[in-house]
Write a protein that holds these residues in place. Structure first.
Motif, short mmCIF file in Angstrom:
data_model
loop_
_atom_site.label_atom_id
_atom_site.label_comp_id
_atom_site.label_asym_id
_atom_site.label_seq_id
_atom_site.Cartn_x
_atom_site.Cartn_y
_atom_site.Cartn_z
N ARG A 1 0.81 -1.17 0.02
CA ARG A 1 0.13 -0.02 -0.05
C ARG A 1 0.97 1.09 0.00
NH1 ARG A 1 -5.43 -1.58 3.91
NH2 ARG A 1 -6.27 -2.73 2.42
N ARG A 2 2.07 1.16 0.74
CA ARG A 2 2.90 2.39 0.74
C ARG A 2 3.53 2.59 -0.70
NH1 ARG A 2 4.38 0.38 5.95
NH2 ARG A 2 6.15 -0.53 4.88
N LEU A 3 3.76 1.55 -1.29
CA LEU A 3 4.38 1.52 -2.84
C LEU A 3 3.45 2.13 -3.44
CD1 LEU A 3 6.51 0.93 -4.80
CD2 LEU A 3 5.74 -1.38 -4.79
N LEU A 4 2.21 1.66 -3.50
CA LEU A 4 1.14 2.19 -4.47
C LEU A 4 0.92 3.84 -4.20
CD1 LEU A 4 -1.27 -0.76 -4.58
CD2 LEU A 4 -0.04 0.14 -6.43
N GLY A 5 0.87 4.00 -2.91
CA GLY A 5 0.78 5.32 -2.33
C GLY A 5 1.62 6.18 -2.87
N ASP A 6 2.92 5.81 -3.07
CA ASP A 6 4.05 6.61 -3.72
C ASP A 6 4.05 6.93 -5.27
OD1 ASP A 6 5.19 7.33 -1.28
OD2 ASP A 6 6.53 5.21 -1.28
N LEU A 7 3.60 5.57 -5.84
CA LEU A 7 3.44 5.64 -7.38
C LEU A 7 2.00 6.28 -7.91
CD1 LEU A 7 4.70 1.89 -8.18
CD2 LEU A 7 5.82 3.82 -8.45
N ARG A 8 1.10 5.97 -6.97
CA ARG A 8 -0.27 6.59 -7.48
C ARG A 8 -0.41 6.42 -8.92
NH1 ARG A 8 -2.12 10.56 -4.03
NH2 ARG A 8 -3.46 11.50 -5.74
N PRO A 9 -0.48 4.98 -9.32
CA PRO A 9 -0.86 4.72 -10.72
C PRO A 9 -2.39 4.95 -11.00
CG PRO A 9 -0.80 2.71 -9.16
CD PRO A 9 -0.51 3.95 -8.31
N ASP A 10 -2.90 5.05 -12.20
CA ASP A 10 -4.24 5.29 -12.69
C ASP A 10 -4.93 3.86 -12.48
OD1 ASP A 10 -4.23 8.01 -13.62
OD2 ASP A 10 -2.88 7.39 -15.01
N VAL A 11 -4.54 2.81 -12.85
CA VAL A 11 -4.86 1.63 -12.98
C VAL A 11 -3.85 0.57 -12.19
CG1 VAL A 11 -5.97 -0.40 -14.08
CG2 VAL A 11 -6.24 1.99 -14.64
N GLY B 1 -6.00 -3.28 -1.76
CA GLY B 1 -7.04 -2.31 -1.40
C GLY B 1 -7.20 -1.30 -2.41
N PHE B 2 -6.47 -1.25 -3.49
CA PHE B 2 -6.21 -0.28 -4.52
C PHE B 2 -7.63 -0.34 -5.47
CE2 PHE B 2 -4.90 1.82 -8.32
CZ PHE B 2 -4.55 2.83 -7.95
N HIS B 3 -8.00 0.76 -5.94
CA HIS B 3 -9.13 0.73 -7.07
C HIS B 3 -8.75 1.87 -7.99
CE1 HIS B 3 -11.85 -2.31 -5.82
NE2 HIS B 3 -11.43 -2.32 -4.72
N PRO B 4 -8.73 1.72 -9.36
CA PRO B 4 -9.66 0.62 -9.86
C PRO B 4 -8.34 -0.37 -10.30
CG PRO B 4 -9.00 2.40 -11.80
CD PRO B 4 -8.73 2.81 -10.18
N TYR B 5 -8.75 -1.87 -10.11
CA TYR B 5 -7.82 -2.98 -10.32
C TYR B 5 -8.47 -3.69 -11.41
CZ TYR B 5 -9.73 -6.55 -7.11
OH TYR B 5 -10.57 -7.58 -6.32
N VAL B 6 -7.66 -4.57 -12.32
CA VAL B 6 -7.90 -5.31 -13.28
C VAL B 6 -7.28 -6.59 -12.98
CG1 VAL B 6 -7.62 -5.95 -15.65
CG2 VAL B 6 -7.86 -3.41 -14.89
N ILE B 7 -8.19 -7.88 -13.17
CA ILE B 7 -7.54 -8.98 -13.04
C ILE B 7 -7.53 -10.04 -14.32
CG2 ILE B 7 -7.91 -11.36 -11.77
CD1 ILE B 7 -6.76 -9.50 -10.07
N THR B 8 -6.61 -10.26 -14.80
CA THR B 8 -6.27 -11.13 -15.89
C THR B 8 -6.28 -12.59 -15.55
OG1 THR B 8 -5.92 -9.44 -17.28
CG2 THR B 8 -5.27 -11.72 -18.01
N PRO B 9 -6.82 -13.84 -15.50
CA PRO B 9 -6.98 -15.16 -15.15
C PRO B 9 -5.98 -15.55 -16.32
CG PRO B 9 -8.93 -14.94 -15.59
CD PRO B 9 -8.53 -13.43 -15.61
N TRP B 10 -5.05 -16.61 -16.42
CA TRP B 10 -4.26 -17.07 -17.31
C TRP B 10 -4.73 -18.48 -17.81
CZ3 TRP B 10 1.53 -15.93 -16.94
CH2 TRP B 10 1.76 -14.48 -17.22
N GLY B 11 -5.38 -19.39 -17.00
CA GLY B 11 -5.81 -20.82 -17.31
C GLY B 11 -5.97 -21.70 -16.20
N SER B 12 -4.92 -22.24 -15.85
CA SER B 12 -4.82 -22.97 -14.58
C SER B 12 -5.54 -22.34 -13.25
CB SER B 12 -3.31 -23.65 -14.40
OG SER B 12 -2.83 -24.12 -15.54
N ASP B 13 -5.35 -21.19 -13.13
CA ASP B 13 -5.51 -20.23 -11.99
C ASP B 13 -7.12 -20.38 -12.00
OD1 ASP B 13 -5.62 -18.94 -14.13
OD2 ASP B 13 -5.05 -16.86 -13.29
N VAL B 14 -8.05 -20.59 -12.94
CA VAL B 14 -9.37 -20.86 -12.69
C VAL B 14 -9.86 -22.18 -13.06
CG1 VAL B 14 -9.85 -18.62 -13.39
CG2 VAL B 14 -9.57 -20.02 -15.29
N PHE B 15 -8.91 -23.09 -13.90
CA PHE B 15 -9.45 -24.40 -14.26
C PHE B 15 -8.81 -25.55 -13.50
CE2 PHE B 15 -9.55 -22.13 -18.66
CZ PHE B 15 -10.88 -22.12 -18.58
N VAL B 16 -7.75 -25.39 -12.78
CA VAL B 16 -6.96 -26.59 -12.07
C VAL B 16 -6.99 -25.99 -10.66
CG1 VAL B 16 -5.06 -27.79 -11.78
CG2 VAL B 16 -5.72 -27.08 -14.10
#
Length: 368
Positions: A72-82, A99-114
């Motif tokens: 959280r401290r790192l994100l507070g310093d960087l202040r990204p848009d996403v 706890g950061f928003h907005p955030y995006v999640i991209t699954p790759w395959g095994s993380d949802v199927f296995v």
């Protein structure tokens, strides 16, 4: 935009994704919390930031919660848009914990199927991660269904593929230097480009090749499971195909392209998968692909060559499909190559997909 990513810094998928946006002129930051050595090849425009993902008390959940503060401290310093997490397990969980928003999640395959099938923690954390995401991007419709069942909000799901650079990955002649270095001597080349891990069933490939006369198999040793790689070598020796197995520890992109163009057949037979970039790359290069019967791949390959789709783990079926692919005449191979390349260009072009992702980032940043 200022974009932050939590992802495997050594994965080719991560590097291509973040590299695209860095080259577009965005400020790109890759956050690494696990002490991983970042190998050469990460685009120089990408800034790497270290933090500790775990606290000092190595107690499940407690340690992860302790690790939130540095992130959280790192994100507070960087202040990204996403903030964008690639792969739900580990990296997606960190994205959610931040706890950061907005955030995006991209699954790759095994993380949802296995993984969720075998781990209660993966199911619970995965659900929280997907449910809280401002956007979830998926590779296929099958993955869309899976993340919806896991808790993602349907209106916050978009299809964005990793895609393939169809300008770089294109048909071309075999590389004579590569042919000589691999010692092919006129023998057919089977290229199995997936990581040397149990999921990708290289053992099945070797069992199938044992039933072929003289085919040479090339495997990638990148990101290998050392125990499984040792098992693969031992299995090849027992099957009498040790002399026909070539394992290349790290395949740079120029050599990867040469392997696709030189291969008589590309093999991808995992137990479970999304839609692998390796299959798209082979298609873009016009190489015949023999693949296991996972839903996303079947939905595409059945349009071109249903006879080259095999059940995962079935060495006999794989050997038969390899023979069919090797028996393709010049006209049959050319016709198949044309159909596959057209699909790769129209449906899975990397730039088209990344520009779509850029529009989604802008929408999220504007909403924030």
């Amino acid at each position: 935009m200022r974009l932050a990513f939590i992802a495997d810094p050594n994965s080719i998928h991560t590097r291509r994704w973040v590299g695209f946006f860095a080259r577009r002129g965005h400020s790109v930051h890759l956050l690494e919390g696990y002490g991983v050595e970042v190998r050469d090849g990460l685009p120089e425009e990408v800034a790497v930031h270290r933090y500790r993902a775990f606290g000092p008390w190595r107690i499940p959940i407690v340690s992860s919660l302790q690790g939130r503060a540095p992130l959280r401290r790192l994100l507070g310093d960087l202040r990204p848009d996403v903030l964008h997490g690639h792969y739900i397990t580990r990296y997606g969980w960190q994205t959610r914990l931040s706890g950061f928003h907005p955030y995006v999640i991209t699954p790759w395959g095994s993380d949802v199927f296995v993984t969720p099938r075998s781990s209660l923690r993966a199911r619970l954390w995965g659900r929280a991660t997907l449910r809280g995401a401002d956007l979830v991007t998926v590779l296929t419709e099958q993955m869309r269904d899976a993340v919806t069942r896991m808790g993602a909000r349907p209106r916050r799901i978009a299809t964005v593929r990793f895609g393939v650079d169809t300008r770089r990955f294109s048909p071309g002649p075999a590389d004579p230097e590569l042919v000589e270095r691999l010692g092919l001597g006129g023998r057919p080349l089977l290229f199995s480009p997936r990581a040397a891990r149990p999921l990708y069933r290289h053992d099945t490939v070797l069992d199938a090749v044992a039933g072929l006369d003289d085919a040479v198999v090339v495997m990638s040793g990148r990101n290998a499971d050392p125990d499984y790689l040792a098992e693969v070598r031992a299995r090849a020796a027992r099957a009498g195909v040790g002399e026909r197995l070539r394992i290349i520890d790290d395949i740079p992109e120029p050599e990867l392209l040469a392997l696709y163009r030189t291969a008589d057949v590309v093999v991808s037979v995992p137990e479970s998968d999304g839609f692998p970039s390796t299959v798209l790359e082979a298609m873009a290069c016009g190489a015949p692909v023999v693949a296991s019967d996972v839903p996303a791949v079947r939905s595409v390959l059945e349009r071109f060559a249903p006879e080259l789709i095999v059940p995962a783990g079935d060495a006999s079926a794989l050997a038969a499909a390899l023979r069919r692919a090797l028996a393709l005449g010049g006209d049959g191979r050319a016709a198949l190559a044309e159909r596959m390349r057209r699909y790769a260009g129209e449906e899975a072009d990397q730039e088209t997909n990344m520009l779509k992702m850029e529009r989604l980032y802008r929408r999220l940043a504007g909403g924030a």
